[in-house]
Motif scaffolding. Structure first.
Motif, short mmCIF file in Angstrom:
data_model
loop_
_atom_site.label_atom_id
_atom_site.label_comp_id
_atom_site.label_asym_id
_atom_site.label_seq_id
_atom_site.Cartn_x
_atom_site.Cartn_y
_atom_site.Cartn_z
N THR A 37 0.78 -1.01 0.34
CA THR A 37 0.09 0.18 0.26
C THR A 37 0.91 0.64 -0.34
N GLN A 38 0.61 2.64 -0.23
CA GLN A 38 1.03 3.71 0.04
C GLN A 38 1.74 4.04 0.80
N THR A 39 1.02 3.38 2.47
CA THR A 39 1.99 3.80 3.77
C THR A 39 3.03 2.59 4.31
N ASP A 40 2.83 1.52 3.30
CA ASP A 40 3.88 0.67 3.49
C ASP A 40 5.36 0.78 3.20
N LEU A 41 4.77 1.71 1.72
CA LEU A 41 6.06 1.80 0.92
C LEU A 41 6.53 3.15 1.45
N GLY A 42 5.86 4.10 2.29
CA GLY A 42 6.48 5.33 2.52
C GLY A 42 7.21 4.84 4.02
N VAL A 43 6.93 3.41 4.42
CA VAL A 43 7.03 3.43 5.68
C VAL A 43 8.86 2.79 5.35
N LEU A 44 8.83 2.47 3.80
CA LEU A 44 10.19 1.74 3.01
C LEU A 44 11.05 3.21 2.87
N LEU A 45 10.00 3.92 2.74
CA LEU A 45 11.13 4.63 2.22
C LEU A 45 11.52 6.18 2.61
N GLY A 46 10.24 6.38 3.59
CA GLY A 46 10.86 7.00 5.37
C GLY A 46 9.82 8.20 4.59
N TYR A 47 8.54 8.42 3.82
CA TYR A 47 7.81 9.30 3.54
C TYR A 47 5.95 8.71 4.26
N ASP A 48 4.97 9.62 5.08
CA ASP A 48 3.92 9.78 4.79
C ASP A 48 3.67 9.45 3.23
N LYS A 49 1.84 8.74 3.65
CA LYS A 49 1.35 8.01 2.31
C LYS A 49 1.17 9.28 1.89
N THR A 50 0.73 10.28 2.03
CA THR A 50 -0.07 11.67 1.70
C THR A 50 1.27 12.28 0.49
N TYR A 51 2.76 12.58 1.27
CA TYR A 51 3.33 12.30 -0.05
C TYR A 51 3.70 11.09 -0.84
N ILE A 52 3.62 9.93 -0.53
CA ILE A 52 4.26 8.98 -1.31
C ILE A 52 2.57 9.24 -2.87
N SER A 53 1.62 9.79 -2.25
CA SER A 53 0.38 9.85 -3.55
C SER A 53 0.53 10.75 -4.09
N ALA A 54 1.05 12.15 -3.43
CA ALA A 54 2.00 13.18 -3.98
C ALA A 54 2.63 12.97 -5.20
N VAL A 55 3.75 12.43 -4.49
CA VAL A 55 4.66 11.66 -5.56
C VAL A 55 4.35 11.29 -6.68
N GLU A 56 3.42 10.08 -6.79
CA GLU A 56 3.18 8.92 -7.69
C GLU A 56 1.83 10.16 -8.81
N LEU A 57 0.99 10.70 -8.26
CA LEU A 57 0.22 11.19 -8.77
C LEU A 57 1.18 12.66 -9.41
N GLY A 58 2.29 13.03 -9.81
CA GLY A 58 3.16 14.21 -10.37
C GLY A 58 2.39 15.48 -9.65
N LYS A 59 2.32 15.52 -8.14
CA LYS A 59 2.07 17.24 -7.68
C LYS A 59 3.28 17.16 -6.84
N ARG A 60 3.76 16.16 -6.65
CA ARG A 60 4.93 16.17 -5.61
C ARG A 60 6.31 16.01 -6.46
N SER A 61 6.81 16.35 -6.37
CA SER A 61 8.59 15.37 -7.09
C SER A 61 10.19 15.68 -5.29
N VAL A 62 10.10 14.86 -5.92
CA VAL A 62 12.10 14.59 -4.82
C VAL A 62 13.17 14.65 -6.41
N ASP A 63 13.94 15.70 -5.50
CA ASP A 63 14.76 16.49 -6.14
C ASP A 63 16.09 16.45 -5.35
N ASP A 64 16.61 15.98 -4.25
CA ASP A 64 17.45 16.43 -4.07
C ASP A 64 17.94 15.21 -4.10
N VAL A 65 20.04 14.78 -4.25
CA VAL A 65 20.41 13.84 -4.65
C VAL A 65 20.45 12.99 -3.42
#
Length: 378
Positions: A37-65
């Motif tokens: 789930t998005q929650t599970d993936l957030g735990v794996l990557l260190g983000y919350d569910k809302t942030y994962i959802s935003a990245v998947e929808l293209g509303k947020r980007s992860v730019d730092d190296v």
């Protein structure tokens, strides 16, 4: 391998996703194949569910190296997929390029009569690739290289191991079959099945060898790929004693000789040896005796081990014709070359062919074989 590659970054679909380089699409694909789930993936990557959802929808980007490098590490991806280049990624690319060269050079060494050197080159490469796989990395290029290296190692071992250990060579080639299956590439699958089938034949697993080689022929996408399979299928059919299949395959192989460029195996000279051995194995010694003097001249450079194989087969047929002198001459030449190339399996063939009729040849081959075994055990 299966537990690490259940989602397989090596699949064709995954490759399309990775080539696009869109992080949101990569995350969606990862979740789809792992069931997270998005929650599970957030735990794996260190983000919350809302942030994962935003990245998947293209509303947020992860730019730092640093964040992209962490995501690549957690998803078991080489960093360059996410636009990051670092020492580890440079090492990964160098490993792949070096590995591809190693596989090619090992095959050249094997066909040149240096199978022992080929084994020595491929062992560390296979070990390194398998360690990467055990670490959870299943990139497409790494898995393909691993499959090629395993096949190369198995075939090289098939040259240098004695008969009682040839199952080891077949196991190594067989370990590439699951990878080839998941690539869904007919040419690649045909190549792996071809080499595995031939090692099974050498190990005495006759029916399975014919089955693998027939499958390889069926998958072969071009006349050239089919021509690579047919001589080995003919030999396996003869070993199995299936005269009808042997005749059919030899006939088709001959028809292709004028259409396809000759190789070290697919040429009239090599096919003559295959025909002789198959006729003997299918109970038609009289036909083999009639053909033994009609060997065509080599039309190209013949692999040294193939010359040994041919000499032993000709010696066998000459003995069936009661030509001991001719057989002895052939076995003497074969023995010298098998000793130089360190080919225990061919030495064992010499012993079987010579038997009680040419005891000096049998004893000489046994002596060389004992020496090789002592060297291998040292």
């Amino acid at each position: 391998m299966a537990r690490h590659a259940a989602w397989r970054w090596a699949t064709g679909q995954a490759q399309l996703v990775l080539n696009a380089g869109d992080l949101g699409e990569i995350l969606r694909f990862y979740r789809a194949v792992t069931g997270l789930t998005q929650t599970d993936l957030g735990v794996l990557l260190g983000y919350d569910k809302t942030y994962i959802s935003a990245v998947e929808l293209g509303k947020r980007s992860v730019d730092d190296v640093g964040s992209r490098r962490r995501i690549a590490d957690r998803l078991r991806l080489p960093p360059h997929v996410l636009g990051i280049t670092d020492v580890a990624d440079t090492d990964h690319r160098a490993m792949v390029q070096f590995g591809q060269s190693t596989v090619r050079l090992a095959e050249i060494a094997r066909q040149s009569g240096h199978a022992t050197e080929a084994v020595a080159e491929l062992w560390p490469l296979v070990a390194r690739l398998e360690a990467r796989l055990e670490d959870g990395h299943t990139e497409r290029e790494v898995l393909r290289l691993l499959a090629q290296a395993r096949v190369g190692l198995g075939v090289a071992l098939g040259n240098v191991l004695p008969e009682e250990r040839l199952a080891v060579a077949a196991r190594w080639t067989g370990k590439s079959l699951p990878i080839a299956h998941h690539f869904a590439d007919p040419a690649f699958s045909s190549s792996v099945l071809r080499m595995h089938g031939n090692e099974l034949r050498k190990a005495g697993v006759k029916s399975a060898a014919v089955d693998r080689l027939q499958h390889a022929a069926a998958l072969a996408p071009t006349p050239e790929a089919r021509a690579a399979v047919l001589p080995l299928l003919a030999r396996a059919a003869g070993t199995l004693g299936n005269g009808a299949l042997f005749d059919t395959v030899v006939s088709e192989t001959e028809e292709l000789l004028d259409e396809v460029e000759h190789t070290w195996l697919f040429n009239p000279y090599s096919l003559h040896e295959i025909r002789l051995r198959g006729l003997v194995a299918t109970g038609r010694e009289d036909l083999a005796i009639g053909l033994v003097e009609r060997a065509p001249a080599p039309s190209m450079a013949v692999a040294p081990q193939w010359r040994v194989i041919q000499l032993i087969t000709v010696a066998h047929v000459r003995l069936l014709a009661d030509d001991r002198d001719g057989a002895g001459t052939c076995l003497e030449a074969a023995l010298g070359e098998a000793a130089r190339q360190r080919l225990p399996h061919q030495l064992q063939r010499i012993m079987r062919v010579a038997g009680n009729r040419l005891p000096s040849s049998c004893d000489a081959a046994a002596h060389v074989l004992d020496r090789l075994r002592q060297e291998m055990a040292a």
